[in-house]
Design an enzyme around this catalytic site. Structure first.
Site, PDB file in Angstrom:
ATOM      1  N   ASP A 118      42.499  41.280  40.569  1.00  0.00           N
ATOM      2  CA  ASP A 118      42.409  39.887  40.149  1.00  0.00           C
ATOM      3  C   ASP A 118      41.443  39.774  38.980  1.00  0.00           C
ATOM      4  O   ASP A 118      40.285  40.186  39.077  1.00  0.00           O
ATOM      5  CB  ASP A 118      41.919  39.009  41.302  1.00  0.00           C
ATOM      6  CG  ASP A 118      41.852  37.549  40.899  1.00  0.00           C
ATOM      7  OD1 ASP A 118      42.858  36.847  41.072  1.00  0.00           O
ATOM      8  OD2 ASP A 118      40.790  37.111  40.395  1.00  0.00           O
ATOM      9  N   LYS A 126      44.724  34.708  34.585  1.00  0.00           N
ATOM     10  CA  LYS A 126      44.697  33.240  34.589  1.00  0.00           C
ATOM     11  C   LYS A 126      44.599  32.656  33.183  1.00  0.00           C
ATOM     12  O   LYS A 126      43.939  33.224  32.312  1.00  0.00           O
ATOM     13  CB  LYS A 126      43.506  32.758  35.423  1.00  0.00           C
ATOM     14  CG  LYS A 126      43.400  33.408  36.798  1.00  0.00           C
ATOM     15  CD  LYS A 126      42.131  33.008  37.524  1.00  0.00           C
ATOM     16  CE  LYS A 126      41.941  33.804  38.805  1.00  0.00           C
ATOM     17  NZ  LYS A 126      41.420  35.158  38.567  1.00  0.00           N
ATOM     18  N   TYR A 136      37.166  36.093  32.075  1.00  0.00           N
ATOM     19  CA  TYR A 136      36.245  37.068  32.661  1.00  0.00           C
ATOM     20  C   TYR A 136      35.817  38.086  31.603  1.00  0.00           C
ATOM     21  O   TYR A 136      34.888  38.863  31.827  1.00  0.00           O
ATOM     22  CB  TYR A 136      36.885  37.816  33.827  1.00  0.00           C
ATOM     23  CG  TYR A 136      37.166  36.988  35.062  1.00  0.00           C
ATOM     24  CD1 TYR A 136      36.807  35.641  35.140  1.00  0.00           C
ATOM     25  CD2 TYR A 136      37.805  37.565  36.164  1.00  0.00           C
ATOM     26  CE1 TYR A 136      37.084  34.897  36.266  1.00  0.00           C
ATOM     27  CE2 TYR A 136      38.075  36.823  37.309  1.00  0.00           C
ATOM     28  CZ  TYR A 136      37.723  35.490  37.355  1.00  0.00           C
ATOM     29  OH  TYR A 136      38.012  34.752  38.478  1.00  0.00           O
ATOM     30  N   HIS A 190      43.934  28.324  35.725  1.00  0.00           N
ATOM     31  CA  HIS A 190      42.630  28.637  36.308  1.00  0.00           C
ATOM     32  C   HIS A 190      41.916  27.402  36.848  1.00  0.00           C
ATOM     33  O   HIS A 190      41.261  27.460  37.890  1.00  0.00           O
ATOM     34  CB  HIS A 190      41.756  29.327  35.257  1.00  0.00           C
ATOM     35  CG  HIS A 190      40.649  30.140  35.814  1.00  0.00           C
ATOM     36  ND1 HIS A 190      40.030  31.153  35.131  1.00  0.00           N
ATOM     37  CD2 HIS A 190      40.023  30.104  37.020  1.00  0.00           C
ATOM     38  CE1 HIS A 190      39.097  31.705  35.874  1.00  0.00           C
ATOM     39  NE2 HIS A 190      39.055  31.081  37.024  1.00  0.00           N
TER      40      HIS A 190
END
Length: 332
Positions: free
Chosen positions: A45, A79, A50, A112
């Site tokens: 994930d 996402k 990120y 997200h």
């Protein structure tokens, strides 16, 4: 590894345990993901914001090239960023993620956040006002964004679609206005925040639940302070709760394994994040024991409802003024 069959078109099965990578640096990813793949993880994930998709892509390429596995053996979730929640931006950010991950498709693509922010000039971060608050995007429409994601699925770039951090009303609205229904809702979920009503709604709609922060995200507090200068009071220590510690001793397991077993035994998908090799191995080792009904109930009784929430997103200064802010906090 048990799998959850998703409601997506075709036969899409999602592993019940995955490796969470929020806050994992590029240096950490190399060691953590290699350890995870060797330990049997087959779900990763990540997210555009990120900032570690490129590192993940490099590790996967090396793993596949070495003959240890194939691309189709690994379930990848990423996402759409909160500053890319417009229909016209879906293809751009998805293609960016695919390039970074070195793959032609992702297995699951999520919106997200239900709320939207304006991107800065780089397109890589949200824009802020002079007072440090974030510039809200009040024109983005999740239904229109979803339609753009449906097109990408039909084009073969995505296998399943879902959302993250949406409340029940937002999920229902999307479900009722979509051709391809949401397959997954990813939300904060742990012993202190069990989201029972939301889970019941998703069960009715045949939407699988993924739990992020299933261990209570022990390192989130320092992240909030360092990145956003946001100090959430009364930060929970679920791993140290007396009931959890007592059950760990009873079953000869770690407190983390007890908390994770509590969720997977209820068919909740989990994505615990760790960069510690030993802990990564422990987090997937939750299928060789079963909590008794009585012990499940003891853990169920730890639920604090909204008082147990860690991620209220108020570290995005000004976000409670957005009409799609998903929680019932008063405006700042």
């Amino acid at each position: 590894m048990p799998y959850v069959k998703l409601s997506a078109p075709g036969d899409v099965q999602m592993p019940l345990v995955g490796l969470g990578t929020w806050k994992a640096t590029n240096e950490e990813i190399d060691k953590a993901l290699t350890t995870a793949l060797d330990a049997g993880y087959r779900q990763i994930d990540t997210a555009f914001n990120y900032n570690n998709e490129e590192a993940i892509g490099s590790v996967l390429k090396k793993w596949i090239s070495s003959g240890k596995g194939k691309r189709e053996n690994v379930f990848i979730t990423t996402k759409l960023p909160v500053f890319g929640n417009r229909a016209g931006d879906v293809e751009k950010y998805l293609n960016w993620s695919l390039k970074n991950l070195q793959t032609d498709y992702v297995d699951l693509y999520l919106i997200h956040m239900p709320f939207s922010l304006i991107p800065d000039d780089t397109g890589l971060s949200p824009k802020t006002n002079e007072d440090g608050s974030f510039v809200l995007d009040l024109e983005a429409n999740n239904v229109e964004t979803w339609k753009a994601m449906e097109k990408s699925l039909k084009d073969g770039k995505i296998r399943a679609l879902g959302v993250s951090n949406f409340n029940a009303m937002q999920v229902k609205k999307l479900y009722e206005n979509s051709e391809i229904k949401p397959s997954v809702l990813q939300v904060e979920l742990h012993a202190y925040l069990q989201q029972k009503d939301l889970r019941a709604t998703c069960k009715e709609l045949n939407i699988a639940i993924t739990a992020y922060a299933p261990l209570g995200s022990p390192h989130a507090k320092s992240h909030f302070i360092e990145k956003y200068n946001y100090n959430k009071t009364d930060f929970p220590d679920i791993l140290g709760h007396p009931v959890v510690k007592e059950l760990a001793e009873k079953y000869n397991k770690t407190t983390g394994q007890i908390l994770l077993r509590h969720l997977v035994q209820q068919n909740v998908i989990i994505i615990p994040k760790s960069s510690n090799p030993e802990r990564i191995k422990q987090n997937i080792d939750v299928f060789n024991f079963e909590l008794s009904p009585e012990d499940l109930e003891r853990l169920n009784a730890l639920d604090r409802g909204e008082d147990g929430r860690i991620f209220d997103f108020r570290f995005f200064k000004g976000i409670t003024k957005h009409p799609e802010y998903p929680f019932n906090f008063k405006e700042e």
